[in-house]
Enzyme design. Structure first.
Site, PDB file in Angstrom:
ATOM      1  N   SER A   1     -11.106  -1.313   3.434  1.00 10.93           N
ATOM      2  CA  SER A   1     -10.450  -1.761   4.672  1.00 10.93           C
ATOM      3  C   SER A   1      -9.898  -0.541   5.389  1.00 10.93           C
ATOM      4  O   SER A   1      -9.129   0.221   4.806  1.00 10.93           O
ATOM      5  CB  SER A   1      -9.284  -2.693   4.366  1.00 10.93           C
TER       6      SER A   1
ATOM      7  N   GLU B   1      -5.119   2.281   6.898  1.00  9.74           N
ATOM      8  CA  GLU B   1      -4.787   2.282   5.470  1.00  9.74           C
ATOM      9  C   GLU B   1      -5.390   3.541   4.840  1.00  9.74           C
ATOM     10  O   GLU B   1      -4.855   4.135   3.919  1.00  9.74           O
ATOM     11  CB  GLU B   1      -5.389   1.025   4.820  1.00  9.74           C
TER      12      GLU B   1
ATOM     13  N   ARG C   1       0.823  -1.231   0.000  1.00 11.61           N
ATOM     14  CA  ARG C   1       0.000   0.000   0.000  1.00 11.61           C
ATOM     15  C   ARG C   1       0.850   1.271   0.000  1.00 11.61           C
ATOM     16  O   ARG C   1       0.526   2.263   0.663  1.00 11.61           O
ATOM     17  CB  ARG C   1      -0.980   0.018   1.180  1.00 11.61           C
TER      18      ARG C   1
END
Ligand SMILES: Cc1cc2nc3c(=O)[nH]c(=O)nc-3n(C[C@H](O)[C@H](O)[C@H](O)COP(=O)(O)OP(=O)(O)OC[C@H]3O[C@@H](n4cnc5c(N)ncnc54)[C@H](O)[C@@H]3O)c2cc1C
Length: 304
Positions: A229, A299, A179
């Site tokens: 998420s 995230e 990420r």
């Protein structure tokens, strides 16, 4: 909030025919559907328009925030200090450069790119079908799912730097990780990418895409606004499983709730504010750390 003079930026937008919105509500540009306003949101319709906008920001010390589809961000209820450069529908070209290479502008939705690949019987991007981001946002985040990541298929990324100069980064210099990518650190704006895919069987590609989309619909609370998420996957664990084991499913603060369908998602259940969501993020982090000894990292990117 700092006061900025947006006159020159509006003039650039008008000169290039770019869409712009003054005092834009970020609720309309984010999948969480929360957040305050920003004084000016511009959607560049060409790389040269973007370059002029960035030159003006640089010369006049105007801070900018880059936004794609707003599907991985949480904007503060106080809004954004500075302008928002919205890389979306107006940067939307996709072309086949050769049998297996696609050039795609950064504002294209990932789903559109996946369909283009499948129409050309190209395999390798099926994993991304259903991730609701722009191509630029997906590269910035190195978005991934079901065993695939953008880093597996992206070979070159075109950008405009903070001073308005065009450039590109390729290969290992893209510094893809979990990420993250080089763009998390350099602040440049991604304008387009090249992808290298493989010739495949169209029916199989379509079947895979449909299968993965079906899994998302079964497992994810797509009926509520969210940013996917909320937390990164901690090494050796799954964030959703840890949160569920702490009994936090359905836990609610203000209008924000830990999804009952998938504990890894915080959802805007009932007119949540960004503050509600941030408070719930903190509460979940604290509980999981106390009960499981695992530190969760968001995230979702917080923009202010
Ligand atoms: C229901 C749902 C499911 C999701 N599933 C997944 C999943 O399976 N896997 C996954 O990885 N993610 C998933 N996400 C999160 C999100 O869709 C991805 O991270 C996506 O790639 C973000 O793209 P975006 O265009 O929306 O970026 P934004 O949210 O607009 O921005 C994200 C970050 O990228 C930066 N950015 C955006 N565009 C550019 C650009 N052109 N140049 C430079 N910087 C830019 C922004 O400044 C910001 O820091 C999901 C989200 C939702 C709502």
């Amino acid at each position: 909030m700092m006061v900025i003079d947006i006159t020159n930026l509006k003039n650039i937008a008008i000169e290039f025919g770019c869409k712009f919105v003054e005092n834009a509500s970020m609720k309309d540009y984010t999948t969480f559907k929360t957040g305050g306003n920003c004084p000016l949101l511009i959607s560049p319709n060409s790389v040269s328009a973007l370059s002029e906008i960035l030159k003006e920001c640089n010369n006049s010390n105007i801070p900018y925030t880059t936004l794609g589809n707003g599907s991985n961000v949480l904007v503060s209820d106080d809004g954004i200090d500075g302008i928002v450069i919205h890389i979306a529908d107006d940067l939307n070209k996709i072309t086949l450069l050769d049998e297996t290479t696609i050039f795609c502008e950064a504002g294209v939705k990932l789903g559109t790119l996946c369909n283009f690949a499948s129409e050309n019987s190209l395999t390798g991007l099926e994993f991304a079908f259903g991730i609701p981001g722009s191509v630029g946002g997906a590269v910035f985040m190195n978005a991934g799912a079901y065993g695939g990541e953008m880093k597996d298929v992206v070979t070159k990324v075109y950008h405009v730097d903070k001073a308005g100069n065009e450039g590109l980064i390729s290969g290992d210099n893209l510094a893809f990780g979990y990420r993250t990518s080089a763009y998390e650190h350099n602040g440049y704006i991604i304008t387009g990418i090249e992808l290298s895919l493989t010739k495949g069987n169209q029916a199989e590609i379509k079947e895979k895409m449909a299968e993965l989309l079906g899994k998302r619909k079964d497992k994810q609370p797509l009926e509520y606004p969210s940013a996917g998420s909320t937390f990164k996957r901690p090494e050796g664990y799954f964030a959703g499983a840890l949160i569920e084991e702490c009994g936090l499913k359905g836990n609610q603060l203000g209008g924000a709730r830990v999804s009952e369908k998938h504990a890894g998602f915080i959802i805007n259940y009932d007119n949540a504010t960004s503050t509600d969501i941030l408070n719930l993020i903190d509460f979940v982090k604290e509980t999981v750390e106390n009960e499981k000894g695992v530190l969760l990292t968001p995230e979702v990117r917080i923009l202010r």
